[in-house]
Each structure stands twice: as C-alpha cells, then as structure tokens.
Write a protein that holds these residues in place. Structure first.
Motif, PDB file in Angstrom:
ATOM      1  N   UNK A 200      31.737  20.584  -4.869  1.00 57.96           N
ATOM      2  CA  UNK A 200      32.458  21.582  -4.085  1.00 57.96           C
ATOM      3  C   UNK A 200      33.257  20.891  -2.993  1.00 57.96           C
ATOM      4  N   UNK A 201      34.553  21.163  -2.956  1.00 53.01           N
ATOM      5  CA  UNK A 201      35.398  20.688  -1.859  1.00 53.01           C
ATOM      6  C   UNK A 201      35.297  21.714  -0.743  1.00 53.01           C
ATOM      7  N   UNK A 202      34.461  21.435   0.246  1.00 53.95           N
ATOM      8  CA  UNK A 202      34.199  22.400   1.314  1.00 53.95           C
ATOM      9  C   UNK A 202      35.370  22.519   2.278  1.00 53.95           C
ATOM     10  N   UNK A 203      36.300  21.556   2.220  1.00 54.64           N
ATOM     11  CA  UNK A 203      37.467  21.611   3.108  1.00 54.64           C
ATOM     12  C   UNK A 203      38.440  22.700   2.686  1.00 54.64           C
ATOM     13  N   UNK A 204      38.483  22.996   1.376  1.00 54.86           N
ATOM     14  CA  UNK A 204      39.401  24.029   0.882  1.00 54.86           C
ATOM     15  C   UNK A 204      38.663  25.103   0.081  1.00 54.86           C
ATOM     16  N   UNK A 205      37.327  25.032   0.094  1.00 55.02           N
ATOM     17  CA  UNK A 205      36.469  26.010  -0.582  1.00 55.02           C
ATOM     18  C   UNK A 205      36.856  26.158  -2.059  1.00 55.02           C
ATOM     19  N   UNK A 206      36.789  25.054  -2.788  1.00 56.17           N
ATOM     20  CA  UNK A 206      37.066  25.095  -4.222  1.00 56.17           C
ATOM     21  C   UNK A 206      36.187  24.070  -4.925  1.00 56.17           C
ATOM     22  N   UNK A 207      36.030  24.249  -6.234  1.00 60.52           N
ATOM     23  CA  UNK A 207      35.220  23.327  -7.018  1.00 60.52           C
ATOM     24  C   UNK A 207      36.103  22.323  -7.733  1.00 60.52           C
ATOM     25  N   UNK A 208      35.570  21.125  -7.936  1.00 55.96           N
ATOM     26  CA  UNK A 208      36.258  20.075  -8.685  1.00 55.96           C
ATOM     27  C   UNK A 208      35.566  19.949 -10.035  1.00 55.96           C
ATOM     28  N   UNK A 209      36.332  20.063 -11.105  1.00 57.20           N
ATOM     29  CA  UNK A 209      35.765  20.065 -12.448  1.00 57.20           C
ATOM     30  C   UNK A 209      35.193  18.690 -12.800  1.00 57.20           C
ATOM     31  N   UNK A 210      33.932  18.676 -13.272  1.00 58.15           N
ATOM     32  CA  UNK A 210      33.281  17.428 -13.680  1.00 58.15           C
ATOM     33  C   UNK A 210      33.590  17.189 -15.158  1.00 58.15           C
ATOM     34  N   UNK A 211      34.318  16.106 -15.434  1.00 57.92           N
ATOM     35  CA  UNK A 211      34.718  15.796 -16.809  1.00 57.92           C
ATOM     36  C   UNK A 211      33.582  15.211 -17.632  1.00 57.92           C
ATOM     37  N   UNK A 212      32.831  14.274 -17.028  1.00 55.99           N
ATOM     38  CA  UNK A 212      31.844  13.540 -17.821  1.00 55.99           C
ATOM     39  C   UNK A 212      30.814  12.884 -16.922  1.00 55.99           C
ATOM     40  N   UNK A 213      29.659  12.572 -17.522  1.00 60.04           N
ATOM     41  CA  UNK A 213      28.621  11.783 -16.867  1.00 60.04           C
ATOM     42  C   UNK A 213      28.559  10.437 -17.578  1.00 60.04           C
ATOM     43  N   UNK A 214      28.635   9.342 -16.820  1.00 56.74           N
ATOM     44  CA  UNK A 214      28.612   8.001 -17.399  1.00 56.74           C
ATOM     45  C   UNK A 214      27.376   7.240 -16.915  1.00 56.74           C
ATOM     46  N   UNK A 215      26.887   6.323 -17.728  1.00 55.09           N
ATOM     47  CA  UNK A 215      25.716   5.531 -17.309  1.00 55.09           C
ATOM     48  C   UNK A 215      26.101   4.412 -16.346  1.00 55.09           C
ATOM     49  N   UNK A 216      25.111   3.923 -15.620  1.00 51.12           N
ATOM     50  CA  UNK A 216      25.245   2.735 -14.777  1.00 51.12           C
ATOM     51  C   UNK A 216      24.458   1.622 -15.442  1.00 51.12           C
ATOM     52  N   UNK A 228      20.718  -0.057 -19.092  1.00 49.70           N
ATOM     53  CA  UNK A 228      21.092   1.213 -18.454  1.00 49.70           C
ATOM     54  C   UNK A 228      20.119   1.550 -17.330  1.00 49.70           C
ATOM     55  N   UNK A 229      20.667   1.962 -16.202  1.00 47.78           N
ATOM     56  CA  UNK A 229      19.852   2.323 -15.045  1.00 47.78           C
ATOM     57  C   UNK A 229      19.195   3.675 -15.267  1.00 47.78           C
ATOM     58  N   UNK A 230      18.000   3.831 -14.726  1.00 47.95           N
ATOM     59  CA  UNK A 230      17.297   5.106 -14.807  1.00 47.95           C
ATOM     60  C   UNK A 230      17.358   5.875 -13.497  1.00 47.95           C
ATOM     61  N   UNK A 231      17.992   5.276 -12.468  1.00 50.46           N
ATOM     62  CA  UNK A 231      18.031   5.954 -11.169  1.00 50.46           C
ATOM     63  C   UNK A 231      19.453   6.083 -10.618  1.00 50.46           C
ATOM     64  N   UNK A 232      20.459   5.842 -11.451  1.00 57.00           N
ATOM     65  CA  UNK A 232      21.853   5.954 -11.015  1.00 57.00           C
ATOM     66  C   UNK A 232      22.695   6.538 -12.144  1.00 57.00           C
ATOM     67  N   UNK A 233      23.773   7.204 -11.780  1.00 58.65           N
ATOM     68  CA  UNK A 233      24.707   7.725 -12.772  1.00 58.65           C
ATOM     69  C   UNK A 233      26.084   7.855 -12.139  1.00 58.65           C
ATOM     70  N   UNK A 234      27.099   7.951 -12.983  1.00 60.14           N
ATOM     71  CA  UNK A 234      28.489   8.048 -12.535  1.00 60.14           C
ATOM     72  C   UNK A 234      29.059   9.380 -13.000  1.00 60.14           C
ATOM     73  N   UNK A 235      29.763  10.073 -12.099  1.00 64.76           N
ATOM     74  CA  UNK A 235      30.425  11.320 -12.446  1.00 64.76           C
ATOM     75  C   UNK A 235      31.933  11.117 -12.435  1.00 64.76           C
ATOM     76  N   UNK A 236      32.580  11.590 -13.480  1.00 64.56           N
ATOM     77  CA  UNK A 236      34.041  11.529 -13.594  1.00 64.56           C
ATOM     78  C   UNK A 236      34.607  12.933 -13.378  1.00 64.56           C
TER      79      UNK A 236
END
Length: 700
Positions: A200-216, A228-236
């Motif tokens: 959520x972009x709280x500065x403009x009260x809108x959501x940002x679409x999450x394209x994908x989850x990637x491994x670390x 592959x990490x079990x305690x980290x992840x990347x959001x695109x």
C-alpha cells in the motif's frame, strides 16, 4: 562466524563486499594492516568518514611511533554508508619498511587506539555494532509484539519503508533472524503466491500490484554452493516505487495464513528490508540471481512474545516434521506439450479458467507449435501469439538457463478499482480526461529458470494481436488502446474497431494495456468552433497535438515537415530513420526525417527541382492537395461513390502541377473551398483545415 553471506551484488564484487564486512567501523573506521616479508612493504587501510582527521603510525625498532605518509583515499561507491548515512572513504597505506612492526596506533582528534598484531599476522579491528552498506531509508517493522512460533495472518502488517530513490521495482524482505542461535522465521515458497501480498502506498492511498515472488539465494561456505533462503524473499511490482513515498507491506486478505512462520519468542532478532533491482550473474558455468540494493533498513532487537496458551500456533497446531499443506495456485494454468501439439485451422486455442492470471508453457513451446499460432481467450480479451517470438528465448539463453526452464505469459485483468488507480498514475496534458472504456490487462512474457531467475522477453519483431472488449455507450471516436508504463507515461498503441464492436491492436512489448477514452480540450477551441470535433478526434488519435499545454492554435500554419508527419501518422506509415532522405535539406537527425522518408517512399511527397524539400516552409493549400491527390491515386477507395464535378471561382490561380490533384481531392469530398467559393491555392494551410482533411480521410 556466519556461515552464509546474503548475495547483494554480483560475484565480481564479492571480494570487495567481504572486505567491508570484515572491517566494520569504530569512530574513525575499521582497520586491517599487514607486513609482506617478500617485498618488505607494510600496507593496509581503514574506513573513515573524514580522512584528514586520521593519522596512522607504526612502532619502529626503537619503540617510537612513526607516521605512515604514503596514503591514498578511495571509496566503495554506494556501499560506503554507515547506519547514520555518513559516507566513509577507504584510506589505504603502503610503505617500504623492511621491518615488521608489533603495533600500530590510529589517532583521530587526539584519541588514539593501539592495535597489536594478531596470531594471523594481521593488525585488525572488528566491531559488530556498525557496518557499511547502501544508503539507509527510514522504516518500521511490525513483527515486534507478535507471538513467537506463530504464523502471520491475512491482513497482518509486515513492515513499512520510505525509499530514497526512484525507478526500482523490487524489494527483498529479510525476516527476523538471530545470528547466534540461528533461529529464524520461515517462509514457505510452495504455498505462497504474489496475491498473498499487498503493498500500500500510504502517501497516495493506493495499492501497488505485486507481479511475482522470487527466491533469495545464499552462499553456504559449508557446502560451497548457492542455496535458496528459507527466511528471505523478493517481491516484484508492476510499476517502480516512488521516492519519499510511504509504503506498507501486508499479507493480503486472500492469504491462507500459512506463508510466514515466526521464530520462537525472544528479543535479539534482526530483520531488514532492501529496495533495488533483481539481477543475474551469468557465466559459462552458472546463472545466479542476486539482489542489487540501492536502499535498505535494518530492524534491530525485534521482540517476539511468549505464547501462554501452550499452543505453538493457534491457527495451525504444530506437528513435527509435517510441512504446511501446499496451496494449489489457481492463478496459473499449465499448457502441456500434448495440448500445444493439437492445432485446429492453424491455431492452438486455449480458453483461460476463471481465476487464471498466468499461463505456463514448456521452453520448447515454439517447436511444438511449429507454424501454428497460440490463441488465448480470457475474460474480456483474446490474443494471438506468434510462435516465432517464443523461439527467441532459446536463441538468447544459455544451455544452463534452458534446462528445466518454463515460459510464463501473464494475462492478469485489472479490476474496475485497480483500473481507476492505474489511470490515476498517468501523467497527462492539461484539460485532458481519461476514462476506462473497456478491458485493461497486465501483459508480461518471461522465462523462469530452474533457480527462479526471471528473464523477460525482449521487444517483439512480430506483433501480438490483442482483441479487447469495449464498454457500451463509449464515444468510439475518442477510443484507443494504451500502454501505461510504471513511471506513469502513457503510450498510444492505436486500435481499430471490428464488426463485433471490439477493438483490435498490435502489441510489441509487455506492459499494462488499457482501453481508454481520451478527451482533451484546448482553451482556444470552444465547442462552437467549426473544427472542434475534428480537432478532438485527431488529438485522441494522437495525430495532432497542441502547440503548448493549453492551446491548439487552430488558425496557425503548418510546415511541410509537420504535414509529412501528420500524413504518415494518419496512414500508420512506419517512421524510417534507417534510410537517408534523398532531399538535400532534410537532416537525417531531425525529428521529422523518418516521416519524410516514409511519406516519400509511399509516393506522396515530391521536392523542388533543385532536390530540396524545404521542410520548414509553411505548406500551402495546393501543396497539401497534391499530397491528398496522390493518396487517392494509390487508394481508389478514398474516392466518393457520389462524386460531383467541383470548380472554384479562382480555378485559374491554381498551379498547373496542382490542378489535377485539387480537382480529384475536392470531388472525392476530402477537401473543400472557402465560403466565398474560392480555393485560395496559395494560402497557407491552417491547423484547423488540416484537422478537417485528416478527419475526412479517416472516416471516408
């Protein structure tokens, strides 16, 4: 020592990164020096905010301190900031001593620190409380206060952050971890999808679409492998995040409450958030993805509370050795080799299930399709994907990347609310109203390798043909398909209505597509202006633009270069910048050169007898008529079936070389004379007149 190093930059930079981690900071910087017995040199360095305030000395044979004079100041670029965002330089020394000192002394502002040589032969100082890294952004974590050994629930906040840079679409979330006990939160990729997160972009009260989850991927010094990490992840994210905007990351309302499990109760956990880019380090032997940070934020002393109920997890009672139930991701539809090998009438038809947002194909999809195209039909859209474009992946990837890789085609329709939010991000001209007028969809094509690396498809050589639904009661004259870039830039793609009332368009690259009604007004064109409707339509087609942000200047003149551009855009002639113009006065680097070449190649333009085009001269009405007449010759369908004989009072003033074309264009109904019955051939063509003529061509 920590057994794993998080990969934050390319392999080629790992040596530098390790050095910075071995030399954390005290007030003036960490140190490491050594004496080289082979060449008699004493060398090393320290990290320091102000090199001029630091002096380094060694203890000589007479137990006297001697200052090292040969010094050099350098830096590690963006990886040179401490927790307070103070930039640190690397101050290095190298002097010929021919003597191995037993001590060195580093002095800053009259405060000295004596360092004795260690058993390993180095003079080193290590302070774990401070480290160098990229510029710190502000942020807060939401783990503290939650129950240890429990799962985050739908709607739970994870953390908030404020980026200090623009134009990046990725974050890496490093969940709570205790380096001494090695206890950490657990992220379960097998049950996690992009729809489980909400930014959520709280500065403009809108959501940002999450394209994908990637491994670390972390490097293990024990096994000497990346894992592959079990305690980290990347959001695109679909669009880049904005500098100084306040973002909050949460588990979405569709989360199944089993994606992230917190470690046991304690107060010494560390978590962090990184903002930047998801890249790849490719060599002949490997393809390793990594995260390249531009900003980050550490959260120290994350505290998780005791669970007094005696239950490990109130939502999912713990059963040792039993992992969470794997979630079936209904948003992905798999296309098998068998399905791709059964074309009908030259097409492999795929009907998307209700919740499908992605299609996954085998990497050899192009071979399976052969000369057939892939036709996909979804809710509010359909497309034809040429197999030649899918073949590009195999041409560009290494053998290691191709092994067990999959092609994904994302086709995620936007909801009405998401479309409205997407339109709100657009940078548009003054006095312009944009309205959704049909389907909107996020379209993206990529390969996902075995290790989770995402490789996007480059811009296409052959277009993908999209057909999109159009809303009822839409002003089709103002209709068009647009690509909306992550930075809010609007790109007009065109589009033509078919017999079913749908709009068809050719697409050459991935992105957010939307059918929009583009309604622009100008201060100097009111609704009573005779050319009002023509101008509104031509601006909606992006064939004509205003002269500035507020005005169109309908009575203004048009140059020959400008009209060449207008006619080329109208006819959708491809601007040819690769071919040099035959006109001696058309600079190949000028903005109009490609349009002039395109119109000339189409047989619509001629220059003067001396080989010049005179691009900056105003075009006259009879010069314009010649271009329109030539267009009619090449497109007889433009001639009116009810053509009538047209003569003008000033017929004798029309040049001989233009007379035939004026007559043909007038009788075709594409141009007309003035109210007094004259054609006024030598008068300059006005912008309003040009709008009417182009309108007639488009609607004939």
């Amino acid at each position: 020592m920590i057994k794993e190093w998080k990969m934050r930059l390319s392999i080629s930079l790992c040596t530098i990164m390790l050095l910075s981690m071995l030399l954390p900071l005290i007030s003036y910087g960490a140190s490491m020096f050594e004496f080289n017995y082979y060449n008699g040199k004493f060398s090393g360095g320290i990290y320091v905010a102000d090199p001029d305030k630091v002096k380094v000395e060694y203890l000589d044979e007479n137990n006297q301190y001697q200052e090292l004079k040969n010094r050099h100041v350098s830096d590690m670029g963006k990886y040179s900031y401490d927790d307070n965002n103070i930039f640190h330089h690397f101050l290095s020394f190298s002097e010929q001593l021919n003597y191995d000192p037993s001590q060195i002394r580093i002095t800053e502002n009259n405060t000295a620190n004596v360092i004795t040589k260690g058993n390993n032969g180095f003079f080193g100082y290590y302070d774990e409380s401070v480290s160098l890294n990229v510029y710190r952004m502000s942020g807060t974590e939401s783990f503290t206060g939650k129950l240890g050994d429990s799962y985050l629930k739908a709607g739970d906040s994870i953390l908030s952050f404020v980026p200090e840079a623009d134009s990046h679409r990725y974050i890496q979330v490093n969940l709570p971890y205790n380096y001494e006990t090695t206890k950490s939160a657990q992220y379960h990729p097998s049950v996690t999808a992009s729809t489980d997160f909400e930014l959520i972009n709280k500065s403009v009260t809108s959501s940002v679409y999450v394209n994908a989850v990637h491994p670390v991927h972390n490097f293990s010094s024990v096994t000497n492998t990346w894992r592959r990490s079990s305690d980290s992840f990347i959001l695109e994210f679909q669009q880049p995040l904005s500098k100084l905007n306040n973002y909050e990351l949460k588990l979405s309302s569709t989360s199944s409450n089993n994606e992230i499990r917190l470690p046991s109760a304690g107060s010494d956990y560390i978590a962090s958030i990184e903002y930047g880019d998801y890249l790849r380090d490719i060599t002949e032997y490997r393809d390793t993805p990594y995260f390249d940070s531009v900003n980050m934020k550490f959260f120290y002393n994350v505290t998780l509370t005791n669970n007094n109920t005696g239950t490990t997890n109130p939502l999912f009672p713990s059963t040792p050795g039993v992992p969470p139930v794997e979630k079936v991701d209904t948003s992905i539809q798999l296309l098998t080799a068998d399905a791709l090998s059964k074309p009908i009438d030259g097409k492999v038809n795929v009907e998307l299930a209700k919740d499908t947002k992605k299609i996954q194909l085998p990497i050899n999809a192009a071979e399976l399709l052969g000369s057939n195209s892939l036709e996909i039909k979804g809710n509010g859209f359909s497309l034809q994907f040429p197999s030649d474009e899918l073949a590009k992946f195999k041409e560009k990837l290494t053998e290691a990347q191709l092994k067990d890789a999959q092609i994904t085609i994302e086709l995620a329709p936007f909801s009405d609310i998401s479309t409205t939010k997407l339109i709100s991000t657009v940078t548009k001209p003054n006095n312009t109203i944009l309205n959704s007028a049909g389907s909107s969809i996020n379209f993206n094509v990529a390969v996902i390798t075995k290790v989770g690396t995402v490789i996007p498809l480059p811009d296409l050589s052959n277009p993908i043909k999209f057909t999109l639904n159009v809303l009822k009661d839409t002003n089709t004259a103002l209709l068009g398909v647009y690509s909306i870039n992550g930075d809010g830039k609007l790109e007009y793609l065109g589009g033509k209505l078919n017999d079913k009332g749908e709009i068809e368009v050719e697409v050459y690259k991935s992105g957010a597509l939307a059918v929009l009604e583009y309604n622009r007004s100008f201060n100097d064109v009111n609704s009573e202006q005779w050319a009002h409707d023509y101008i509104k339509l031509l601006t909606a087609k992006h064939i004509l633009e205003g002269i500035d942000k507020d005005n169109f200047n309908p009575s203004g003149n048009i140059t020959r270069a400008q009209f060449a551009a207008i006619i080329s855009r109208t006819l959708e002639l491809e601007s040819d910048v690769s071919t040099e113009s035959t006109f001696s006065d058309v600079n190949p680097t000028s903005w109009y050169a490609g349009y002039v070449v395109a119109a000339k190649n189409a047989g619509l333009l001629e220059g003067s007898t001396d080989g010049k085009f005179s691009p900056n001269d105003n075009i006259t009405r009879e010069e314009m008529a010649v271009i329109i007449g030539k267009l009619i010759e090449k497109n007889p369908s433009l001639s009116s079936q009810n053509s009538i004989n047209v003569t003008f009072k000033d017929q004798n003033k029309i040049s001989d070389w233009a007379s035939e074309y004026v007559k043909a264009a007038a009788e075709a109904g594409l141009l007309s004379g003035k109210q007094n019955g004259n054609f006024d051939p030598k008068a300059n063509l006005t912008r309003a007149e040009a709008a009417k003529i182009i309108y007639q061509i488009l609607t004939q």
